[in-house]
Design an enzyme around this catalytic site. Structure first.
Site, mmCIF file in Angstrom:
data_model
loop_
_atom_site.group_PDB
_atom_site.id
_atom_site.type_symbol
_atom_site.label_atom_id
_atom_site.label_comp_id
_atom_site.label_asym_id
_atom_site.label_seq_id
_atom_site.Cartn_x
_atom_site.Cartn_y
_atom_site.Cartn_z
ATOM 1 C CE LYS A 1 -2.562 2.508 2.758
ATOM 2 N NZ LYS A 1 -4.142 2.651 4.033
ATOM 3 C CE LYS B 1 -6.840 8.644 8.146
ATOM 4 N NZ LYS B 1 -7.062 7.667 8.888
ATOM 5 C CG ASP C 1 -1.867 5.296 4.948
ATOM 6 O OD1 ASP C 1 -1.745 4.018 5.075
ATOM 7 O OD2 ASP C 1 -2.929 5.836 4.134
ATOM 8 C CG ASP D 1 -10.077 7.821 6.772
ATOM 9 O OD1 ASP D 1 -9.118 7.046 6.035
ATOM 10 O OD2 ASP D 1 -10.084 7.368 7.841
ATOM 11 C CD GLU E 1 -6.638 4.754 2.649
ATOM 12 O OE1 GLU E 1 -7.408 5.353 3.109
ATOM 13 O OE2 GLU E 1 -5.930 4.963 2.631
ATOM 14 N NE ARG F 1 -11.175 -1.275 3.578
ATOM 15 C CZ ARG F 1 -11.545 -1.832 5.305
ATOM 16 N NH1 ARG F 1 -12.232 -2.209 4.481
ATOM 17 N NH2 ARG F 1 -11.214 -1.073 5.931
HETATM 18 N N1 BES Z 1 -4.815 4.600 6.832
HETATM 19 C C1 BES Z 1 -5.510 3.988 7.932
HETATM 20 C C2 BES Z 1 -5.050 3.197 8.783
HETATM 21 C C3 BES Z 1 -4.043 3.263 9.995
HETATM 22 C C4 BES Z 1 -5.432 4.219 10.832
HETATM 23 C C5 BES Z 1 -2.864 3.239 10.057
HETATM 24 C C6 BES Z 1 -4.316 4.534 11.831
HETATM 25 C C7 BES Z 1 -2.249 3.199 10.696
HETATM 26 C C8 BES Z 1 -2.742 3.901 11.714
HETATM 27 C C9 BES Z 1 -6.932 3.653 6.895
HETATM 28 O O1 BES Z 1 -6.706 4.357 5.580
HETATM 29 C C10 BES Z 1 -7.911 4.558 8.045
HETATM 30 O O2 BES Z 1 -7.978 5.055 7.769
HETATM 31 N N2 BES Z 1 -8.817 3.130 7.677
HETATM 32 C C11 BES Z 1 -9.829 2.931 8.295
HETATM 33 C C12 BES Z 1 -10.938 2.470 8.132
HETATM 34 C C13 BES Z 1 -12.355 2.455 8.437
HETATM 35 C C14 BES Z 1 -13.010 3.904 7.419
HETATM 36 C C15 BES Z 1 -12.705 1.179 7.903
HETATM 37 C C16 BES Z 1 -10.077 2.586 9.941
HETATM 38 O O3 BES Z 1 -9.165 2.325 10.316
HETATM 39 O O4 BES Z 1 -10.067 3.785 10.708
HETATM 40 ZN ZN ZN Z 2 -5.051 4.821 4.423
HETATM 41 MN MN MN Z 3 -7.973 6.152 5.482
#
Ligand code: BES
Ligand code: ZN
Ligand code: MN
Length: 494
Positions: free
Chosen positions: A265, A277, A288, A347, A349, A351
């Protein structure tokens, strides 16, 4: 500047060095190297053990300066903790602390006897590899956009390990893996205004140009548009930094041998997009692209080791920004696979870029196994914290291989289930699949989403959201899971 490693055959009391490093267990038990120094120095170590100055506590350090009877200018005495519980993790820890202590001293080289202490179940090659990687980790400094502290002072540039020559293969591996780890850490630490999708592509291209047997191909957004990367392109649409798909290929194996494939990723900054966010801590979302950095680092390590296998490394790179042209919640995307995806949260994104990259990688390389790494979910951080990456796979043998590689390198992963029971959480009335799976089991439903794009593939997913960097204002990229992935490849060649 990188630390130079070597092996030496020497005696700790007579070697001419700015510093020798020896270990002492708790309860005043000296390692044989410490005992030799102590004997030559008229009991200088034992006296400090008796006075309580040297505790032997794991990771503690004490310095003897110019002890009479010893040729080295200094002796760094490192605590190993209790001998009966000394293990691989402790071995790594004491080597990190020793290297940190050496880094604080005004010296350019040292000789360490810490790779010579017995670790249950591990051989000398493992010890040297682990010690060298620990030292290299501790010696790393981020200097791309900030002046190094203490510039002008001598800094550790060469570290020799006193151990038998049978450990040389371990050292050779360590040097290659350390280069991969540094590559990953440097790329991930760079700010998001420098490390853009185009920057990642340029780094990969430069690496390919500098190495035989390595080729690089970069798809820009126009090519991806023509090919139908509808999911990946949607994520990048709100950004002026256009998405790229970066593919490195290494041909170290037989012409007809199917390659292994990594997918990482590469979100160079994740604002969350329209599903924005919160502000505090958002700067950490420059990491990320940690999955991209990790797979590229493992690729670098594999090339540097000259492993006799074929390997593809694919990085979907994009920036997730809010904009008038951004994709939005409610949008239905058509992925490269043909499956439609309802966006319920912009968010989620990672996947969305990975699914198209996985489809393309499977079609392009027909790999014998495909492993992706991604800072994919906060839920994985909640579940496993910073110590273990989340591992998901429907293939028990592949999962076992990866878990074993993580154990061997102390770059550990822990498996989560990928049962079809969770798939219903991704049901959508408007598309084949939704991009989020609701409140529960967030790391697993993200894995389930990806699984829909890996049909027929031997595939595993590593969620490195908790392990790719150390959190906080001063947290740096860790270089994980370079060691795990590199070890997995080494094991495939054995
Ligand atoms: N990059 C984030 C995941 C993340 C969050 C990595 C905090 C490290 C620390 C990812 O893109 C994301 O925002 N995931 C969301 C998914 C949700 C919207 C289903 C998450 O984990 O909140
Ligand atoms: Zn992310
Ligand atoms: Mn995200």
């Amino acid at each position: 500047m990188t630390l130079q490693f070597s092996l030496v055959a020497a005696a700790p009391e007579s070697v001419d060095s700015p510093c020798v490093v020896v270990g002492v267990y708790e309860n005043g038990l000296l390692t044989s190297a410490a005992a030799r120094v102590d004997g030559a120095a008229g009991g200088a170590i034992k006296r400090q053990v008796e006075s309580g100055d040297i505790s032997g506590k794991a990771g503690s350090v004490n310095l003897l300066f110019a002890p009479a009877g010893v040729a080295a200018q200094r002796v760094l005495v490192v605590g190993l903790g209790a001998q009966k519980s000394f293990d691989a993790a402790r071995f790594q820890k004491v080597n990190i602390e020793a290297a940190r202590a050496l880094g604080r001293l005004p010296l350019e080289s040292a000789v360490s006897w810490l790779a010579d202490v017995d670790v249950p179940g591990q051989d000398a090659a493992w010890r040297v590899r682990t010690a060298a990687l620990a030292a290299d980790h501790a010696a790393y400094r981020y200097t791309a956009t900030v002046k190094p502290r203490g510039a002008g002072q001598p800094t550790l540039a060469a570290l020799a390990f006193a151990t038998g020559a049978e450990a040389q293969p371990g050292l050779d591996q360590a040097i290659a893996i350390a280069e991969g780890v540094r590559f990953a850490r440097e790329l991930a630490n760079l700010p998001p205004n420098i490390c853009t999708p185009a920057y990642i592509a340029a780094q990969a291209q430069a690496f390919a140009e500098a190495h035989d047997k390595v080729a690089c191909r970069v798809l820009d957004h126009e090519e991806m548009e023509q090919l139908g990367f509808g999911s990946l392109l949607a994520v990048g649409r709100g950004s002026a930094n256009k998405p790229k798909l970066v593919a490195l290929e290494y041909r170290g194996g037989a012409d007809d041998a199917k390659p292994y494939a990594f997918v990482g990723k590469g979100i160079t900054f994740d604002t969350g997009g329209i599903s924005l966010k919160p502000g505090p801590g958002m700067e950490e979302m420059k990491f990320d692209m940690g999955g991209a950095a990790g797979v590229l680092g493992a690729f670098v390590a594999a090339v540097k080791m000259g492993l006799p296998l074929n390997l593809a490394c694919v990085v979907p790179a994009a920036e997730n920004m809010p904009d008038g042209d951004s994709y939005r919640p409610g949008d239905v995307l058509t992925s490269l696979s043909g499956q439609t995806i309802e966006v319920l949260n912009t968010d989620a994104e990672g996947r969305l870029i990975l699914c198209d990259a996985l489809t393309w990688t499977a079609r392009t390389f027909q790999p014998q196994a495909m492993v992706d790494a991604a800072t994919l979910t906060g839920a994985c951080v909640t579940a496993l914290g910073k110590h273990a990456s989340g591992l998901m796979s429907k293939h028990d043998d592949l999962a076992a291989e990866l878990l074993a590689a993580g154990e061997a390198t102390l770059d550990r992963a822990w498996r989560l289930p990928l049962w079809d029971d969770y798939q219903v959480q991704l049901d959508s009335a408007f598309a084949d699949v939704a991009n989020i799976g609701g409140k529960s089991a967030g790391a697993i439903t993200a894995g389930c989403f990806l699984s829909r794009f890996t049909d027929g593939q031997r595939w595993a997913h590593l969620d490195i959201a908790g392990t790719a960097w150390d959190e906080g204002r001063k947290g740096l990229a860790t270089g994980r899971p370079v060691a795990l992935l590199a070890q997995w490849l080494i094991d495939r060649c054995a």
